[in-house]
Scaffold this motif. Structure first.
Motif, PDB file in Angstrom:
ATOM      1  N   UNK A   1      -7.820  69.387 -22.424  1.00  0.00           N
ATOM      2  CA  UNK A   1      -6.975  69.464 -23.619  1.00  0.00           C
ATOM      3  C   UNK A   1      -5.826  70.408 -23.287  1.00  0.00           C
ATOM      4  N   UNK A   2      -4.668  69.888 -22.923  1.00  0.00           N
ATOM      5  CA  UNK A   2      -3.562  70.748 -22.495  1.00  0.00           C
ATOM      6  C   UNK A   2      -2.974  71.578 -23.643  1.00  0.00           C
ATOM      7  N   UNK A   3      -2.239  72.600 -23.283  1.00  0.00           N
ATOM      8  CA  UNK A   3      -1.485  73.381 -24.261  1.00  0.00           C
ATOM      9  C   UNK A   3      -0.582  72.448 -25.066  1.00  0.00           C
ATOM     10  N   UNK A   4      -0.573  72.635 -26.374  1.00  0.00           N
ATOM     11  CA  UNK A   4       0.240  71.862 -27.314  1.00  0.00           C
ATOM     12  C   UNK A   4      -0.248  70.434 -27.540  1.00  0.00           C
ATOM     13  N   UNK A   5      -1.389  70.083 -26.959  1.00  0.00           N
ATOM     14  CA  UNK A   5      -1.900  68.727 -27.146  1.00  0.00           C
ATOM     15  C   UNK A   5      -2.444  68.564 -28.566  1.00  0.00           C
ATOM     16  N   UNK A   6      -2.170  67.428 -29.151  1.00  0.00           N
ATOM     17  CA  UNK A   6      -2.758  67.087 -30.445  1.00  0.00           C
ATOM     18  C   UNK A   6      -3.604  65.822 -30.343  1.00  0.00           C
ATOM     19  N   UNK A   7      -3.632  65.242 -29.148  1.00  0.00           N
ATOM     20  CA  UNK A   7      -4.435  64.054 -28.899  1.00  0.00           C
ATOM     21  C   UNK A   7      -4.653  63.914 -27.400  1.00  0.00           C
ATOM     22  N   UNK A   8      -5.764  63.289 -27.021  1.00  0.00           N
ATOM     23  CA  UNK A   8      -6.030  62.998 -25.615  1.00  0.00           C
ATOM     24  C   UNK A   8      -6.648  61.601 -25.521  1.00  0.00           C
ATOM     25  N   UNK A   9      -6.488  60.989 -24.368  1.00  0.00           N
ATOM     26  CA  UNK A   9      -7.032  59.650 -24.170  1.00  0.00           C
ATOM     27  C   UNK A   9      -8.547  59.693 -24.025  1.00  0.00           C
ATOM     28  N   UNK A  10      -9.196  58.638 -24.475  1.00  0.00           N
ATOM     29  CA  UNK A  10     -10.638  58.516 -24.276  1.00  0.00           C
ATOM     30  C   UNK A  10     -10.931  58.225 -22.807  1.00  0.00           C
ATOM     31  N   UNK A  11     -12.114  58.580 -22.312  1.00  0.00           N
ATOM     32  CA  UNK A  11     -12.447  58.312 -20.908  1.00  0.00           C
ATOM     33  C   UNK A  11     -12.508  56.806 -20.626  1.00  0.00           C
ATOM     34  N   UNK A  12     -12.345  56.448 -19.375  1.00  0.00           N
ATOM     35  CA  UNK A  12     -12.480  55.053 -18.972  1.00  0.00           C
ATOM     36  C   UNK A  12     -13.883  54.549 -19.313  1.00  0.00           C
ATOM     37  N   UNK A  13     -13.953  53.399 -19.930  1.00  0.00           N
ATOM     38  CA  UNK A  13     -15.245  52.835 -20.305  1.00  0.00           C
ATOM     39  C   UNK A  13     -15.825  53.379 -21.590  1.00  0.00           C
TER      40      UNK A  13
END
Length: 211
Positions: A55-67
């Protein structure tokens, strides 16, 4: 039951072509489609996965893992042991937005899933490392992955799903419908068996006063 046998020629006992008694079908394609159909309908312990979530600095969303299929539990070790998953409406109602619609900057404390992303209730005030437990799609059967839990534990389910798609490939729709009924009945049996691993498990049903 293994990959090599399943995609073998019609003369090989246990092959998809042997079951359907027809050689002009794409056995590998049918097997792949059958697996995807099964994984869309069951959630068993062999599908449990765990991964690190940056979860990077300033992130408000992240991608789900593959699969990724469904979440089980999300934590940020050292900060929050169990981040609650909220439905989209409740999640959006809970957001602390300023007059421009921007999220507050703080440690994420809740999340929701939409647009194929894990959406957080705040903009990360620093870089965090999360731990995500989830249901994931197992590696497909292939020349380098000859067996998996379907071939070992649920060969009847895999056979019935393959027969369903093989019948469809032959445009034998009555046979396809009958195979689908049997495959769905087997899915129900697998779901019941999957519940057995929870014997002796202590459950709280998310009844937490802090929420």
């Amino acid at each position: 039951m293994d990959y090599a046998t399943l995609i073998a020629d019609v003369e090989v006992v246990g092959s998809i072509k042997y079951w359907i008694n027809y050689k002009r079908i794409d056995s590998a394609g049918i097997l792949d489609e059958a697996q995807r159909w099964i994984y869309g309908k069951i959630r068993v312990r062999e599908m449990h996965r765990e991964g690190t979530l940056a979860i990077p600095l300033n992130a408000k969303e992240v991608a789900t893992p593959t699969g990724f299929l469904d979440p089980i539990q999300l934590a940020i070790p050292g900060y929050i042991n169990d981040m609650p998953l909220l439905d989209i409406q409740r999640f959006r109602e809970s957001l602390a937005l300023d007059t421009t619609g921007a999220l507050q900057v703080s440690m994420p404390t809740a999340y929701s899933i939409f647009n194929s992303l894990l959406q957080f209730n705040s903009q990360a005030d620093m870089a965090y490392t999360g731990k995500l437990a989830y249901y994931g799609t197992p590696d497909a059967l292939s020349p380098s992955n000859l067996t998996n839990f379907l071939t070992d534990r649920y060969p009847t389910l895999l056979r019935r799903a393959c027969l369903m798609f093989a019948a469809e490939a032959r445009k034998e729709y009555d046979a396809m419908d009958r195979a689908e009924i049997k495959a769905l009945a087997q899915v129900d049996e697998v779901k019941k068996e999957g519940d057995l691993h929870m014997r002796g498990m202590e459950l709280d049903f998310n009844w937490r006063e802090s929420r």
